[in-house]
Design a protein around this motif. Structure first.
Motif, mmCIF file in Angstrom:
data_model
loop_
_atom_site.group_PDB
_atom_site.id
_atom_site.type_symbol
_atom_site.label_atom_id
_atom_site.label_comp_id
_atom_site.label_asym_id
_atom_site.label_seq_id
_atom_site.Cartn_x
_atom_site.Cartn_y
_atom_site.Cartn_z
ATOM 1 N N PRO A 3 -12.975 63.778 -15.811
ATOM 2 C CA PRO A 3 -12.950 62.177 -15.640
ATOM 3 C C PRO A 3 -12.422 61.745 -14.288
ATOM 4 O O PRO A 3 -11.437 62.376 -13.768
ATOM 5 C CB PRO A 3 -12.317 61.862 -16.809
ATOM 6 C CG PRO A 3 -12.209 62.934 -17.516
ATOM 7 C CD PRO A 3 -11.995 64.104 -16.883
ATOM 8 N N LEU A 4 -12.820 60.669 -14.014
ATOM 9 C CA LEU A 4 -12.389 60.133 -12.622
ATOM 10 C C LEU A 4 -10.837 59.717 -12.883
ATOM 11 O O LEU A 4 -10.835 58.645 -13.662
ATOM 12 C CB LEU A 4 -13.108 58.940 -12.227
ATOM 13 C CG LEU A 4 -12.975 58.389 -10.836
ATOM 14 C CD1 LEU A 4 -12.856 59.325 -9.806
ATOM 15 C CD2 LEU A 4 -14.065 57.286 -10.582
ATOM 16 N N ASN A 5 -10.178 60.287 -12.414
ATOM 17 C CA ASN A 5 -8.706 59.708 -12.691
ATOM 18 C C ASN A 5 -7.782 60.335 -11.321
ATOM 19 O O ASN A 5 -7.408 59.510 -10.561
ATOM 20 C CB ASN A 5 -7.844 60.142 -14.075
ATOM 21 C CG ASN A 5 -6.646 59.637 -14.219
ATOM 22 O OD1 ASN A 5 -6.078 58.622 -13.401
ATOM 23 N ND2 ASN A 5 -6.038 59.886 -15.285
ATOM 24 N N HIS A 6 -7.363 61.482 -11.319
ATOM 25 C CA HIS A 6 -6.719 62.258 -10.337
ATOM 26 C C HIS A 6 -7.006 63.643 -10.486
ATOM 27 O O HIS A 6 -7.248 64.527 -11.467
ATOM 28 C CB HIS A 6 -5.296 61.950 -10.616
ATOM 29 C CG HIS A 6 -4.598 62.395 -11.673
ATOM 30 N ND1 HIS A 6 -4.311 61.735 -12.898
ATOM 31 C CD2 HIS A 6 -3.975 63.521 -11.982
ATOM 32 C CE1 HIS A 6 -3.813 62.481 -13.774
ATOM 33 N NE2 HIS A 6 -3.470 63.511 -13.287
ATOM 34 N N GLY A 7 -6.794 64.364 -9.244
ATOM 35 C CA GLY A 7 -7.057 65.737 -9.092
ATOM 36 C C GLY A 7 -6.777 66.316 -7.659
ATOM 37 O O GLY A 7 -6.915 65.243 -6.759
ATOM 38 N N VAL A 46 -1.960 55.270 -2.068
ATOM 39 C CA VAL A 46 -3.278 55.785 -1.719
ATOM 40 C C VAL A 46 -3.026 55.222 0.114
ATOM 41 O O VAL A 46 -3.572 56.070 0.720
ATOM 42 C CB VAL A 46 -4.602 55.191 -2.278
ATOM 43 C CG1 VAL A 46 -5.518 55.239 -1.297
ATOM 44 C CG2 VAL A 46 -4.451 55.646 -3.615
ATOM 45 N N LEU A 47 -2.697 54.114 0.419
ATOM 46 C CA LEU A 47 -2.560 53.772 1.630
ATOM 47 C C LEU A 47 -1.661 54.583 2.389
ATOM 48 O O LEU A 47 -1.653 54.953 3.785
ATOM 49 C CB LEU A 47 -1.957 52.387 1.977
ATOM 50 C CG LEU A 47 -3.060 50.993 1.387
ATOM 51 C CD1 LEU A 47 -2.418 49.905 1.358
ATOM 52 C CD2 LEU A 47 -4.177 51.158 2.492
ATOM 53 N N ILE A 79 -7.920 65.376 -2.503
ATOM 54 C CA ILE A 79 -7.101 64.601 -3.518
ATOM 55 C C ILE A 79 -7.770 63.342 -4.086
ATOM 56 O O ILE A 79 -8.216 62.520 -3.041
ATOM 57 C CB ILE A 79 -5.622 64.379 -2.958
ATOM 58 C CG1 ILE A 79 -4.645 63.920 -4.325
ATOM 59 C CG2 ILE A 79 -5.332 63.404 -1.988
ATOM 60 C CD1 ILE A 79 -3.238 63.936 -4.077
ATOM 61 N N ILE A 80 -7.714 63.314 -5.299
ATOM 62 C CA ILE A 80 -8.590 62.129 -5.997
ATOM 63 C C ILE A 80 -7.365 61.323 -6.815
ATOM 64 O O ILE A 80 -6.724 61.772 -7.434
ATOM 65 C CB ILE A 80 -9.609 62.334 -6.969
ATOM 66 C CG1 ILE A 80 -10.636 63.260 -6.097
ATOM 67 C CG2 ILE A 80 -10.191 61.101 -7.590
ATOM 68 C CD1 ILE A 80 -11.669 63.559 -6.938
ATOM 69 N N GLU A 81 -7.391 59.965 -6.369
ATOM 70 C CA GLU A 81 -6.475 59.129 -7.037
ATOM 71 C C GLU A 81 -7.192 57.746 -7.592
ATOM 72 O O GLU A 81 -7.366 57.067 -6.848
ATOM 73 C CB GLU A 81 -5.236 58.697 -6.016
ATOM 74 C CG GLU A 81 -4.434 57.619 -6.678
ATOM 75 C CD GLU A 81 -3.556 58.128 -8.071
ATOM 76 O OE1 GLU A 81 -3.077 57.322 -8.774
ATOM 77 O OE2 GLU A 81 -3.493 59.343 -8.160
ATOM 78 N N GLY A 82 -7.425 57.881 -8.894
ATOM 79 C CA GLY A 82 -8.265 56.627 -9.440
ATOM 80 C C GLY A 82 -9.698 56.847 -8.811
ATOM 81 O O GLY A 82 -10.434 57.707 -9.024
ATOM 82 N N TRP A 83 -10.057 55.828 -8.102
ATOM 83 C CA TRP A 83 -11.377 55.622 -7.651
ATOM 84 C C TRP A 83 -11.383 55.981 -6.080
ATOM 85 O O TRP A 83 -12.727 56.292 -5.453
ATOM 86 C CB TRP A 83 -12.051 54.259 -7.692
ATOM 87 C CG TRP A 83 -12.040 53.579 -8.958
ATOM 88 C CD1 TRP A 83 -11.157 52.755 -9.606
ATOM 89 C CD2 TRP A 83 -13.281 53.832 -9.829
ATOM 90 N NE1 TRP A 83 -11.549 52.701 -10.875
ATOM 91 C CE2 TRP A 83 -12.898 53.084 -11.084
ATOM 92 C CE3 TRP A 83 -14.489 54.580 -9.689
ATOM 93 C CZ2 TRP A 83 -13.796 52.999 -11.978
ATOM 94 C CZ3 TRP A 83 -15.328 54.491 -10.985
ATOM 95 C CH2 TRP A 83 -14.867 53.753 -12.134
ATOM 96 N N GLN A 174 -11.219 58.777 3.851
ATOM 97 C CA GLN A 174 -11.010 58.149 2.491
ATOM 98 C C GLN A 174 -12.347 57.523 2.247
ATOM 99 O O GLN A 174 -12.854 56.578 2.898
ATOM 100 C CB GLN A 174 -9.880 57.166 2.546
ATOM 101 C CG GLN A 174 -8.494 57.868 2.158
ATOM 102 C CD GLN A 174 -7.227 56.933 1.885
ATOM 103 O OE1 GLN A 174 -7.502 55.700 2.325
ATOM 104 N NE2 GLN A 174 -6.132 57.166 1.207
ATOM 105 N N ILE A 175 -12.587 57.740 0.800
ATOM 106 C CA ILE A 175 -13.855 56.920 0.277
ATOM 107 C C ILE A 175 -13.525 56.415 -0.935
ATOM 108 O O ILE A 175 -12.683 57.040 -1.741
ATOM 109 C CB ILE A 175 -15.103 57.811 0.463
ATOM 110 C CG1 ILE A 175 -15.208 59.061 -0.562
ATOM 111 C CG2 ILE A 175 -15.599 58.158 1.771
ATOM 112 C CD1 ILE A 175 -16.299 59.462 -0.988
ATOM 113 N N LYS A 176 -14.103 55.352 -1.461
ATOM 114 C CA LYS A 176 -13.935 54.679 -2.803
ATOM 115 C C LYS A 176 -15.062 55.023 -3.582
ATOM 116 O O LYS A 176 -16.358 54.591 -3.055
ATOM 117 C CB LYS A 176 -13.554 53.333 -2.868
ATOM 118 C CG LYS A 176 -13.229 52.578 -4.117
ATOM 119 C CD LYS A 176 -12.987 51.125 -4.189
ATOM 120 C CE LYS A 176 -11.575 51.139 -3.836
ATOM 121 N NZ LYS A 176 -10.954 49.615 -4.197
#
Length: 374
Positions: A3-7, A46-47, A79-83, A174-176
């Motif tokens: 699921p889209l959350n973090h990884g 994220v920033l 790395i994925i954080e949130g969206w 970075q992309i959303k």
């Protein structure tokens, strides 16, 4: 699939031995995370990530070179954080993302010397030589390489025998991600030498992630034979399951609902699900992209929240430095707007030596880090 959350996903393609790839696998993530100030909100975190990725890559390279081992590695780190999906890379492994709507986004740059004139000029300006393998009699063969060492890449982790103008400063993007999710492919150059991104996605469409990775490798080997490493990671990014929408109000409730639309709601009355729904992007957004090899440019961006103690820590290795002992990353610059020695961020003396070597201002190998070199 997750699921889209973090990884976090990492791919390393080593050369001249596996030591650099193994060391990076064991240390890169921790080095990146240690460069992010504590107590940030999710948006601030994220920033801060692009600058932390630069610091983490350079620190990993510096610490590995202190071991005086000559192997090197490409690195593709996602790395994925949130969206938000953030990718950093050095070398010629690549990451690509296909949205559920079918658009493809390239998350990495190819740091082969053959591909980028700007990188070739940077290396020669720093004291390296770029040319093809000379077989004698004036005959040159193969791809462009950096000499000494003969490496085909302009950026990597390790490779101390080639010269420090082969830098570990990563390209970062970075992309959303849209609320529909999508598919991520990270592969070594053995795959991309045989397949385009479009072909890679098409050949495994409809397959689960594990089977898709195997199919991409199979397709690459079929096209060109097994000539190089063909590691592949496929991740399907799924949006979190949403609760069932509330049932429409009855006719009796209609007037009360209509009136409540014009009342000011307290923040406590909005559920977390409501807040997340408003923040979901409908399309993929490109948030950040930077590929400069200049450490001064890449570390010059400020953190979204200024943690004062961070002003007195080395921006690369995070060691504490006393006020007045740190060296500004702007030291020695020709830009008068950035020549003030009190302007941070700051580097410790060891990381300043590393920066100077990367810029060709210290001969590669001179004052080489001593630990582990006996």
């Amino acid at each position: 699939m997750f699921p889209l959350n973090h990884g976090v996903m990492e791919l390393f393609d080593g050369h001249n031995g596996s030591a650099a790839a193994i060391y990076s696998k064991e240390n890169l993530l921790n080095n990146v995370l240690s460069a992010i100030p504590p107590d940030l909100s999710s948006d601030e975190w994220v920033l801060a990530l692009p600058r932390a990725l630069v610091a983490g890559f350079v620190k990993t390279d510096k610490e590995f070179q202190e071991r005086a081992q000559t192997s090197g590695t490409t690195a593709t780190f996602v790395i994925i954080e949130g969206w938000v999906l953030t990718a950093a890379s050095v070398g010629d492994s690549r990451g690509v993302f296909e949205s559920a709507e079918g658009a493809i986004y390239y998350l990495s740059a190819d740091h082969r010397l053959e591909c980028c004139e700007e990188e070739r000029e940077r290396i020669t300006a720093s004291g390296g030589e770029v040319g093809r393998l000379n077989t004698g009699g004036g005959t040159e063969i193969g791809p462009l390489r950096c000499w000494p060492g003969g490496l085909c890449l302009s950026r990597s982790i390790g490779d101390m025998d080639v010269g420090e103008f082969i830098v570990p400063v990563p390209y970062v993007k970075q992309i959303k991600i849209s609320s529909s999710g999508g598919r991520l492919i990270i592969s070594s150059d053995g795959v991309w030498d045989a397949l385009s991104a479009e072909t890679a996605f098409d050949c495994c469409r409809g397959m689960p992630a594990d089977a898709a990775a195997a199919q991409i490798v199979k397709e690459a080997v079929h096209v060109k034979g097994l000539r190089d490493d063909t590691t592949c990671i496929v991740v399907d990014i799924q949006p979190p399951e949403k609760p069932e929408p509330p049932k429409p109000p009855s006719k009796k409730q209609g007037k009360r609902v209509f009136k409540s639309m014009f009342r000011k709601k307290h923040s406590e009355s909005s559920s977390q699900v409501d807040k997340e729904e408003y923040s979901e992007p409908d399309v993929v957004e490109e948030l950040f992209e930077e590929g400069s090899a200049s450490l001064s440019e890449r570390l010059d961006s400020k953190y979204p929240v200024c943690n004062m103690f961070k002003l007195f820590m080395c921006a690369v290795c995070q060691v504490e430095i006393k006020p007045g002992e740190g060296i500004s990353i702007h030291a020695g610059t020709a830009d008068p707007r950035k020549s003030r020695p009190w302007d941070g961020p700051f580097l410790c003396s060891s990381c300043q030596e590393k920066k100077e070597a990367m810029e060709g201002r210290r001969p590669s190998g001179a004052s080489r880090y001593s630990s582990g070199s006996e």
